[in-house]
Design an enzyme around this catalytic site. Sequence first.
Site, PDB file in Angstrom:
ATOM      1  N   LYS A 178     100.135   4.753 -62.477  1.00  0.00           N
ATOM      2  CA  LYS A 178      99.726   5.055 -63.852  1.00  0.00           C
ATOM      3  C   LYS A 178     100.914   4.798 -64.767  1.00  0.00           C
ATOM      4  CE  LYS A 178      99.619   8.768 -66.631  1.00  0.00           C
ATOM      5  NZ  LYS A 178      99.815   8.036 -67.895  1.00  0.00           N
ATOM      6  N   SER A 232     108.936  13.545 -69.246  1.00  0.00           N
ATOM      7  CA  SER A 232     109.572  14.698 -69.891  1.00  0.00           C
ATOM      8  C   SER A 232     109.661  15.883 -68.926  1.00  0.00           C
ATOM      9  CB  SER A 232     108.773  15.114 -71.127  1.00  0.00           C
ATOM     10  OG  SER A 232     107.564  15.721 -70.713  1.00  0.00           O
ATOM     11  N   ASN A 233     110.568  16.777 -69.262  1.00  0.00           N
ATOM     12  CA  ASN A 233     110.770  17.975 -68.463  1.00  0.00           C
ATOM     13  C   ASN A 233     109.497  18.831 -68.464  1.00  0.00           C
ATOM     14  OD1 ASN A 233     111.706  20.934 -68.226  1.00  0.00           O
ATOM     15  ND2 ASN A 233     113.457  19.759 -67.476  1.00  0.00           N
ATOM     16  N   GLU A 253     111.947  12.927 -62.120  1.00  0.00           N
ATOM     17  CA  GLU A 253     113.138  12.609 -62.912  1.00  0.00           C
ATOM     18  C   GLU A 253     112.774  12.901 -64.356  1.00  0.00           C
ATOM     19  OE1 GLU A 253     115.546  11.594 -65.321  1.00  0.00           O
ATOM     20  OE2 GLU A 253     114.886   9.513 -65.026  1.00  0.00           O
ATOM     21  N   CYS A 287     116.967   8.115 -70.651  1.00  0.00           N
ATOM     22  CA  CYS A 287     117.245   9.425 -70.024  1.00  0.00           C
ATOM     23  C   CYS A 287     118.741   9.598 -69.896  1.00  0.00           C
ATOM     24  CB  CYS A 287     116.663   9.481 -68.618  1.00  0.00           C
ATOM     25  SG  CYS A 287     114.933   9.196 -68.570  1.00  0.00           S
ATOM     26  N   GLU A 388     116.804  17.731 -75.417  1.00  0.00           N
ATOM     27  CA  GLU A 388     116.744  16.268 -75.413  1.00  0.00           C
ATOM     28  C   GLU A 388     116.018  15.799 -76.682  1.00  0.00           C
ATOM     29  OE1 GLU A 388     114.405  14.248 -72.345  1.00  0.00           O
ATOM     30  OE2 GLU A 388     116.145  12.994 -71.901  1.00  0.00           O
TER      31      GLU A 388
END
Length: 499
Positions: A178, A232-233, A253, A287, A388
């Site tokens: 995806k 994203s986190n 990640e 990142c 971030e």
Amino acid sequence: MITLTNEEENLKNFINGEWIEVTNKEKVYNPANGEVLVNVPNSDTTAIHQAAESAFLAQKEWASVPAPQRAELLYKVGNIMKERKERLSQLLTLENGKVIEEARGEVQEGIDMAFYMAGEGRRLFGQTTPSELKDKFAMSQRCPVGVVGIITPWNFPIAIATWKSFPAIVAGNAVIWKPSSETPLMANELAKIFKEAGLPKGVLQVVYGSGATIGQAMIDHEAIRVISFTGSNETGRKVAMECGKQLKKVSLEMGGKNAVIVMEDADIDLAVEGILWSAFGTSGQRCTACSRVIVHKDVRDVLEQRLLEVMKDLTIGDGLDSKNKVGPIINQAGLDKILKYMEIGKNEGAKLVAGGKQVTIDNYEKGFYFAPTLFTDVTIDMRIAQEEIFGPVVSLIEVKDFEEAIAANNKVKYGLSSSIFTQDVNRVFQAQRDLDTGIVYVNAGTTGAEIHLPFGGTKGTGNGHRDSGVQALDVFTEWKAVYVDYSGRLQRAQIDTDA
Ligand code: UN1
């Protein structure tokens, strides 16, 4: 000027070696001019069911092909990518916005990964090891997991896809991919290349759609045994929780809050170059981007002054025009997030000394441009130094010594990349020991990871797995321990040790 074919303008899913039309589509915009670029499927869960079914069947056959032969396929993929490098790079700039020089660098990362992972087809090493018993042989080997799911972001739409799909495929898995719907052209190109190289149908499927529908369906499908996610986190945590419920292996990640440390003995010009490249390259949307500069008090003023001087020369505009150094932000939402952090930073008491605003470019009025930005007088606990931002925004943090610099670097929830500029060899080794990140640079910026080393980080950046490097194989393989007793009698391990 690059033009798209009809087929590229109206993308289809790639399932069981065929292009499958989907009625429900959404528009994808070129971030440089805000105009519609392509239409991409907004698939429903039936696409995942079809993809998983064909992947399940194809994987058995694929796993029975000897690994060196599976590797041949990756050599072909690498060669086609090499031939098409320029067109791939231009398409990448069209959909992602990054300047063409960086797009070429990203495509090169994918080419390198193809050849590197193809080499693994003749290694995929396990171990042989002595047995506790006489006339007994012990070894471990890697086995494919089966069907694996990969979820990739828009900021490195081809490189990250190769970091995940190539090791998975050489190890004998089938892949359901995806891609981010912001950057579907790279997925379409890679699927075409795989098909041309002769990948058997069903070994790779591309399904476009939302995380909530397609990502969730991948996690829920019992045939898909691994999920490898970059993003994203916030989303990564949800993916991990959902995978946890089903005991599904998950590799995450999820970004960074990366710092460049500049010590009082640093080569300041070199440090400025390193900061510029890693903070404003890809408009800060890596990142690994440098978003904090931790500077020794003795060189703080000179560093700020030098940075401000060179930031003025960063030309902003369409990434396809090679004179531009900073391209657009991916979309309006990305721009809004960066703008929000301008207010947060000012309210927290940081001093905005450069940029801080949206930029309008003639003839590109609907593009999403943001000026390279520098905040000074930032303290480590401020939100702009902790969260971030994913834009061309740097916070300057002053420290009194080396120990404070290391502590400031480590006092964030992320742990992806860090860098130190110094001429002192003792500090170099202390820093590489004490910097709490998965990647450490000495006398270079925070970006530029190479594909044959592990990529990933500590703390909020991930969950202990790594993309790329030989370590990527750990995500996509199971270890099998095999014992062969050739004594002709039953030997009981841990009991018949004197036999
Ligand atoms: C990312 O931003 O997720 O080290 C990938 C780098 C690149 C890859 C970045 N080679 O900056």
